[in-house]
Design a protein around this motif. Structure first.
Motif, PDB file in Angstrom:
ATOM      1  N   ALA A  74     -18.411   6.917  -4.640  1.00  0.00           N
ATOM      2  CA  ALA A  74     -19.298   6.014  -5.994  1.00  0.00           C
ATOM      3  C   ALA A  74     -19.121   6.113  -7.058  1.00  0.00           C
ATOM      4  O   ALA A  74     -18.896   4.885  -7.962  1.00  0.00           O
ATOM      5  CB  ALA A  74     -21.265   5.979  -6.059  1.00  0.00           C
ATOM      6  N   ALA A  75     -18.696   6.938  -7.609  1.00  0.00           N
ATOM      7  CA  ALA A  75     -17.712   6.867  -8.683  1.00  0.00           C
ATOM      8  C   ALA A  75     -16.092   6.149  -8.758  1.00  0.00           C
ATOM      9  O   ALA A  75     -16.060   5.189  -9.589  1.00  0.00           O
ATOM     10  CB  ALA A  75     -17.399   8.492  -9.297  1.00  0.00           C
ATOM     11  N   TRP A  76     -15.537   6.712  -7.772  1.00  0.00           N
ATOM     12  CA  TRP A  76     -14.091   6.218  -7.805  1.00  0.00           C
ATOM     13  C   TRP A  76     -14.148   4.298  -7.424  1.00  0.00           C
ATOM     14  O   TRP A  76     -13.308   3.784  -8.286  1.00  0.00           O
ATOM     15  CB  TRP A  76     -13.208   7.087  -6.889  1.00  0.00           C
ATOM     16  N   PHE A  77     -15.394   4.319  -6.303  1.00  0.00           N
ATOM     17  CA  PHE A  77     -15.062   3.045  -6.135  1.00  0.00           C
ATOM     18  C   PHE A  77     -14.707   1.334  -7.333  1.00  0.00           C
ATOM     19  O   PHE A  77     -13.694   0.562  -6.401  1.00  0.00           O
ATOM     20  CB  PHE A  77     -16.678   1.962  -5.340  1.00  0.00           C
ATOM     21  N   ALA A  78     -15.325   1.665  -8.065  1.00  0.00           N
ATOM     22  CA  ALA A  78     -15.283   0.664  -9.589  1.00  0.00           C
ATOM     23  C   ALA A  78     -14.337   1.232 -10.578  1.00  0.00           C
ATOM     24  O   ALA A  78     -14.150   0.458 -11.662  1.00  0.00           O
ATOM     25  CB  ALA A  78     -16.603  -0.174  -9.948  1.00  0.00           C
ATOM     26  N   ASP A 121      -8.351   2.259 -12.323  1.00  0.00           N
ATOM     27  CA  ASP A 121      -7.164   2.740 -11.471  1.00  0.00           C
ATOM     28  C   ASP A 121      -7.407   1.828 -10.569  1.00  0.00           C
ATOM     29  O   ASP A 121      -8.368   3.195  -9.875  1.00  0.00           O
ATOM     30  CB  ASP A 121      -6.882   4.198 -11.732  1.00  0.00           C
ATOM     31  N   PRO A 122      -6.315   1.184 -10.086  1.00  0.00           N
ATOM     32  CA  PRO A 122      -5.894   0.643  -8.440  1.00  0.00           C
ATOM     33  C   PRO A 122      -6.445   1.824  -7.657  1.00  0.00           C
ATOM     34  O   PRO A 122      -6.561   1.684  -6.118  1.00  0.00           O
ATOM     35  CB  PRO A 122      -4.379  -0.243  -8.602  1.00  0.00           C
ATOM     36  N   ALA A 123      -5.427   2.817  -8.038  1.00  0.00           N
ATOM     37  CA  ALA A 123      -4.969   3.746  -7.073  1.00  0.00           C
ATOM     38  C   ALA A 123      -6.476   4.786  -6.687  1.00  0.00           C
ATOM     39  O   ALA A 123      -6.636   5.272  -5.136  1.00  0.00           O
ATOM     40  CB  ALA A 123      -3.931   5.249  -7.743  1.00  0.00           C
ATOM     41  N   VAL A 124      -7.491   4.939  -7.979  1.00  0.00           N
ATOM     42  CA  VAL A 124      -8.414   5.791  -7.881  1.00  0.00           C
ATOM     43  C   VAL A 124      -9.174   4.794  -7.284  1.00  0.00           C
ATOM     44  O   VAL A 124      -9.980   5.222  -6.531  1.00  0.00           O
ATOM     45  CB  VAL A 124      -8.883   6.379  -9.204  1.00  0.00           C
ATOM     46  N   GLY A 141     -11.754   4.981  -3.242  1.00  0.00           N
ATOM     47  CA  GLY A 141     -13.534   4.713  -3.438  1.00  0.00           C
ATOM     48  C   GLY A 141     -13.489   3.334  -2.610  1.00  0.00           C
ATOM     49  O   GLY A 141     -14.601   4.137  -1.775  1.00  0.00           O
ATOM     50  N   TRP A 142     -12.155   2.661  -2.092  1.00  0.00           N
ATOM     51  CA  TRP A 142     -12.618   1.431  -0.885  1.00  0.00           C
ATOM     52  C   TRP A 142     -12.504   2.351   0.236  1.00  0.00           C
ATOM     53  O   TRP A 142     -13.181   1.912   1.401  1.00  0.00           O
ATOM     54  CB  TRP A 142     -11.807   0.801  -1.249  1.00  0.00           C
ATOM     55  N   ALA A 143     -11.606   3.430   0.486  1.00  0.00           N
ATOM     56  CA  ALA A 143     -10.956   4.346   1.724  1.00  0.00           C
ATOM     57  C   ALA A 143     -12.528   5.313   2.442  1.00  0.00           C
ATOM     58  O   ALA A 143     -12.540   5.078   3.228  1.00  0.00           O
ATOM     59  CB  ALA A 143     -10.235   5.199   1.355  1.00  0.00           C
ATOM     60  N   LEU A 144     -12.860   5.615   1.014  1.00  0.00           N
ATOM     61  CA  LEU A 144     -13.986   6.231   1.913  1.00  0.00           C
ATOM     62  C   LEU A 144     -15.453   5.980   1.604  1.00  0.00           C
ATOM     63  O   LEU A 144     -16.176   5.898   2.753  1.00  0.00           O
ATOM     64  CB  LEU A 144     -14.917   7.033   0.897  1.00  0.00           C
ATOM     65  N   GLU A 192      -1.193  -3.421  -4.325  1.00  0.00           N
ATOM     66  CA  GLU A 192      -0.629  -3.131  -2.465  1.00  0.00           C
ATOM     67  C   GLU A 192      -1.493  -1.300  -2.441  1.00  0.00           C
ATOM     68  O   GLU A 192      -2.400  -1.520  -0.781  1.00  0.00           O
ATOM     69  CB  GLU A 192       0.710  -2.383  -2.295  1.00  0.00           C
ATOM     70  N   ARG A 193      -1.930  -0.531  -2.657  1.00  0.00           N
ATOM     71  CA  ARG A 193      -2.880   0.863  -2.251  1.00  0.00           C
ATOM     72  C   ARG A 193      -4.384   0.049  -2.671  1.00  0.00           C
ATOM     73  O   ARG A 193      -4.753   0.220  -1.036  1.00  0.00           O
ATOM     74  CB  ARG A 193      -2.455   1.549  -2.618  1.00  0.00           C
ATOM     75  N   LEU A 194      -5.003  -0.611  -3.368  1.00  0.00           N
ATOM     76  CA  LEU A 194      -5.823  -0.574  -3.231  1.00  0.00           C
ATOM     77  C   LEU A 194      -6.477  -2.064  -2.477  1.00  0.00           C
ATOM     78  O   LEU A 194      -7.140  -2.103  -2.064  1.00  0.00           O
ATOM     79  CB  LEU A 194      -6.689  -1.909  -4.661  1.00  0.00           C
ATOM     80  N   GLN A 195      -5.417  -2.806  -2.030  1.00  0.00           N
ATOM     81  CA  GLN A 195      -5.488  -3.959  -1.023  1.00  0.00           C
ATOM     82  C   GLN A 195      -5.617  -3.678   0.316  1.00  0.00           C
ATOM     83  O   GLN A 195      -6.232  -4.182   1.235  1.00  0.00           O
ATOM     84  CB  GLN A 195      -4.286  -4.865  -1.419  1.00  0.00           C
ATOM     85  N   TRP A 196      -4.596  -2.865   0.551  1.00  0.00           N
ATOM     86  CA  TRP A 196      -5.113  -2.347   1.449  1.00  0.00           C
ATOM     87  C   TRP A 196      -6.262  -1.608   2.217  1.00  0.00           C
ATOM     88  O   TRP A 196      -6.637  -1.825   3.363  1.00  0.00           O
ATOM     89  CB  TRP A 196      -3.582  -0.907   1.911  1.00  0.00           C
TER      90      TRP A 196
END
Length: 229
Positions: free
Chosen positions: A117-121, A124-127, A131-134, A164-168
């Motif tokens: 929940a904290a990382w999702f938004a 930092d796109p890498a962080v 959040g999106w992976a979880l 790229e990493r966030l898009q993936w």
């Protein structure tokens, strides 16, 4: 797994240095990683060392990619406090360390949902990608409480131009929604077709394309075949 005492950071770093191979480094550098140790050999070292939480923490502090990957393999995921994992994720410079930390440590930690929940938004796109992976994991294994329609709204608006990493990670979440939730499948496929993210991604023979419409359709087809068998 019992912890084995006695191994020093210096000994481990010397062993990792002896395992370095220029060809492995060249391959890894194409993917944004900067280590030269074959992952099979790295896993063999981890298997011999077994679980050593204190050693894992000290290896992480070296800032060496191979040492950090080894640290992830020999640590106790549930032993980390929430704030420590937050710092570690922000310190994870390379894609492989980032990916392993999320999948091998954070997902097994009791603070995983709080961190998601904290990382999702996070700005930092890498962080945010963590959040999106979880979130993709929750879509598949515990979707209760998630706003799936809202996730699709965000994906539809932001995935096309995301780093790229966030898009993936967002694409993975899109595919999981389409695979796991029939009521959102048509919309997930339509979003993927319209955005065309990873449409031309090179895929080896026998592997499923990460292009969401193909990925969703293939996984649903396999499940239907398994059910009918």
């Amino acid at each position: 797994m019992a912890e084995v005492a006695g191994t020093t950071v210096a000994e481990v770093m010397a062993e990792l240095a002896a395992l370095e191979d220029p060809k492995t480094r060249a391959v890894n550098e194409k993917h944004g990683d900067d280590h030269a140790v074959n992952l099979g050999k790295l896993r063999a070292v981890a298997k011999r060392l077994k679980t050593q939480q204190e050693l894992a923490c000290r290896l992480w502090e070296t800032d060496d990619t191979a040492a950090r990957l080894l640290a992830i393999l020999i640590c106790r995921p549930k032993a980390f406090e929430r704030d420590r994992l937050d710092v570690m994720l922000r310190e994870a410079r390379t894609p492989k360390v980032h990916d392993w930390l999320v999948n091998y440590v954070v997902k097994k930690n009791p603070h995983a949902e709080e961190l998601r929940a904290a990382w999702f938004a996070d700005p930092d796109p890498a962080v945010a990608s963590a959040g999106w992976a979880l979130t993709a994991e929750r879509v598949a294994k515990g979707p209760e409480g998630l706003d799936l329609a809202g996730l699709l709204d965000v994906i539809e608006t932001r995935m096309k131009n995301a780093p790229e990493r966030l898009q993936w990670a967002m694409n993975h979440c899109l595919a999981q929604i389409g695979i796991e939730h029939a009521e959102y499948r048509a919309r997930a496929i339509a979003i993927g077709e319209r955005l065309e993210v990873l449409k031309d991604y090179p895929t080896a023979p026998g592997c499923t394309s990460p292009f969401a419409p193909v990925w969703i359709s293939e996984m649903v087809r396999r499940r239907q075949e398994e059910t009918a068998a």
